[in-house]
Design a protein around this motif. Sequence first.
Motif, PDB file in Angstrom:
ATOM      1  N   VAL A   1       6.082  -0.730   8.049  1.00 30.34           N
ATOM      2  CA  VAL A   1       6.177   0.505   7.265  1.00 30.34           C
ATOM      3  C   VAL A   1       7.557   0.585   6.619  1.00 30.34           C
ATOM      4  N   VAL A   2       7.570   0.857   5.330  1.00 29.26           N
ATOM      5  CA  VAL A   2       8.806   1.095   4.589  1.00 29.26           C
ATOM      6  C   VAL A   2       8.787   2.552   4.138  1.00 29.26           C
ATOM      7  N   PHE A   3       9.904   3.233   4.263  1.00 26.37           N
ATOM      8  CA  PHE A   3       9.974   4.646   3.889  1.00 26.37           C
ATOM      9  C   PHE A   3      10.658   4.805   2.534  1.00 26.37           C
ATOM     10  N   GLU A   4      10.004   5.537   1.632  1.00 24.57           N
ATOM     11  CA  GLU A   4      10.572   5.831   0.317  1.00 24.57           C
ATOM     12  C   GLU A   4      10.508   7.342   0.106  1.00 24.57           C
ATOM     13  N   PRO A   5      11.652   8.039   0.195  1.00 21.17           N
ATOM     14  CA  PRO A   5      11.653   9.504   0.085  1.00 21.17           C
ATOM     15  C   PRO A   5      11.449  10.033  -1.320  1.00 21.17           C
ATOM     16  N   ARG A   6      11.744   9.229  -2.335  1.00 20.66           N
ATOM     17  CA  ARG A   6      11.528   9.692  -3.717  1.00 20.66           C
ATOM     18  C   ARG A   6      10.029   9.731  -3.970  1.00 20.66           C
ATOM     19  N   LEU A   7       9.509  10.912  -4.274  1.00 21.27           N
ATOM     20  CA  LEU A   7       8.072  11.055  -4.433  1.00 21.27           C
ATOM     21  C   LEU A   7       7.587  10.411  -5.724  1.00 21.27           C
ATOM     22  N   GLY A   8       6.391   9.837  -5.642  1.00 18.36           N
ATOM     23  CA  GLY A   8       5.781   9.200  -6.803  1.00 18.36           C
ATOM     24  C   GLY A   8       5.321   7.802  -6.458  1.00 18.36           C
ATOM     25  N   ALA A   9       4.113   7.465  -6.906  1.00 20.48           N
ATOM     26  CA  ALA A   9       3.564   6.147  -6.590  1.00 20.48           C
ATOM     27  C   ALA A   9       4.417   5.027  -7.162  1.00 20.48           C
ATOM     28  N   GLY A  10       5.024   5.261  -8.333  1.00 23.39           N
ATOM     29  CA  GLY A  10       5.865   4.234  -8.934  1.00 23.39           C
ATOM     30  C   GLY A  10       7.067   3.911  -8.068  1.00 23.39           C
TER      31      GLY A  10
ATOM     32  N   ILE B   1       0.851  -1.193   0.000  1.00 18.91           N
ATOM     33  CA  ILE B   1       0.000   0.000   0.000  1.00 18.91           C
ATOM     34  C   ILE B   1       0.886   1.242   0.000  1.00 18.91           C
ATOM     35  N   PRO B   2       1.043   1.919  -1.138  1.00 21.00           N
ATOM     36  CA  PRO B   2       1.789   3.184  -1.163  1.00 21.00           C
ATOM     37  C   PRO B   2       0.896   4.293  -0.607  1.00 21.00           C
ATOM     38  N   VAL B   3       1.474   5.197   0.165  1.00 19.29           N
ATOM     39  CA  VAL B   3       0.649   6.263   0.747  1.00 19.29           C
ATOM     40  C   VAL B   3       1.494   7.501   1.020  1.00 19.29           C
TER      41      VAL B   3
ATOM     42  N   PHE C   1      -0.778  -4.100  -5.549  1.00 26.57           N
ATOM     43  CA  PHE C   1      -0.453  -2.739  -5.127  1.00 26.57           C
ATOM     44  C   PHE C   1      -1.765  -1.995  -4.895  1.00 26.57           C
ATOM     45  N   LEU C   2      -2.221  -1.976  -3.659  1.00 27.97           N
ATOM     46  CA  LEU C   2      -3.510  -1.367  -3.318  1.00 27.97           C
ATOM     47  C   LEU C   2      -3.330   0.111  -2.993  1.00 27.97           C
ATOM     48  N   ASP C   3      -4.067   0.988  -3.670  1.00 30.47           N
ATOM     49  CA  ASP C   3      -4.032   2.405  -3.325  1.00 30.47           C
ATOM     50  C   ASP C   3      -4.592   2.603  -1.923  1.00 30.47           C
ATOM     51  N   HIS C   4      -4.040   3.559  -1.200  1.00 23.94           N
ATOM     52  CA  HIS C   4      -4.391   3.703   0.224  1.00 23.94           C
ATOM     53  C   HIS C   4      -5.823   4.166   0.447  1.00 23.94           C
ATOM     54  N   ASP C   5      -6.444   4.729  -0.595  1.00 21.95           N
ATOM     55  CA  ASP C   5      -7.817   5.218  -0.440  1.00 21.95           C
ATOM     56  C   ASP C   5      -8.844   4.263  -1.032  1.00 21.95           C
ATOM     57  N   ASP C   6      -8.420   3.064  -1.400  1.00 18.99           N
ATOM     58  CA  ASP C   6      -9.331   2.067  -1.958  1.00 18.99           C
ATOM     59  C   ASP C   6      -9.582   0.949  -0.950  1.00 18.99           C
ATOM     60  N   LEU C   7     -10.630   0.181  -1.193  1.00 19.39           N
ATOM     61  CA  LEU C   7     -11.012  -0.919  -0.309  1.00 19.39           C
ATOM     62  C   LEU C   7     -11.198  -2.190  -1.119  1.00 19.39           C
TER      63      LEU C   7
ATOM     64  N   ALA D   1       7.265   4.335  -4.857  1.00 17.75           N
ATOM     65  CA  ALA D   1       6.759   3.663  -3.659  1.00 17.75           C
ATOM     66  C   ALA D   1       6.435   2.200  -3.940  1.00 17.75           C
ATOM     67  N   ARG D   2       5.851   1.915  -5.091  1.00 17.16           N
ATOM     68  CA  ARG D   2       5.534   0.526  -5.431  1.00 17.16           C
ATOM     69  C   ARG D   2       6.800  -0.303  -5.580  1.00 17.16           C
ATOM     70  N   ARG D   3       7.833   0.265  -6.189  1.00 13.57           N
ATOM     71  CA  ARG D   3       9.094  -0.467  -6.318  1.00 13.57           C
ATOM     72  C   ARG D   3       9.688  -0.770  -4.958  1.00 13.57           C
TER      73      ARG D   3
END
Length: 237
Positions: A77-86, A29-31, A103-109, A88-90
């Motif tokens: 929790v994993v931290f990814e400082p490079r902005l962008g969903a891509g 879940i990228p957020v 790869f579930l978006d954080h605002d989806d169910l 974060a997914r990597r």
Amino acid sequence: MLLSICKLSGRKLSNAMGHNACSGVAVVIPVRNGQALVRDAIASVRDQGPIVVELVVVDNGSIDDTAKLVSADGVRVVFEPRLGAGAARRAGLAATTAEVVMFLDHDDLLVPGAIDALLEALLRERADLAHGGLRNEAMPGLKTRVRFPEGVLSAPLTSSTIVRRDVFDRFGTFADDNYSWPAWIMAAKDAGARLAVIPGLVCIRRIHGANVTLTSNTYGPYFDMIRARLRSRSEKR
């Protein structure tokens, strides 16, 4: 259910690390600044049952309490400082080992049984990816002029799709930005990736006003991608 899926497949999908699809699915879940919604997404993943063997939330530069709340819920929790969903997914892909990933978006169910149904289709059809239907659902108090299609829509979005891990070895992975998923999945399909489709609903896409598809300058990259795809097809004729 998991045992019946494994029997249905008639085989195990194994990689060089010795993992197999019958051992379960990893959900990433990228957020970024999603403290108001991410816990609901997590709950929907946990409701999938033992089919989910890894759950990782990738904090993509949040300045709110996302990481604190997620950690308090016992989620890695994993931290990814490079902005962008891509990006974060990597990072989430690298932090997991299960052979099948969502790869579930954080605002989806996810709806109950979604991952079971997707994995069954993936194994039955010996596919590389499997996706189901999604439904847009406006959250209370939403104010926007953008209208979204109603009913169940069939689309291989991140939250409605599972992917075999070895697909990324064969077809590459995402760019950093928020628009890399559709570009990647179209390129993978053009390169021969096999896609299974199930007719049922697998996820609810919550429309809350801050969705990427509602923010300014969002649609430009999608239109550029579509134009480039059409141009590429025209040149191949």
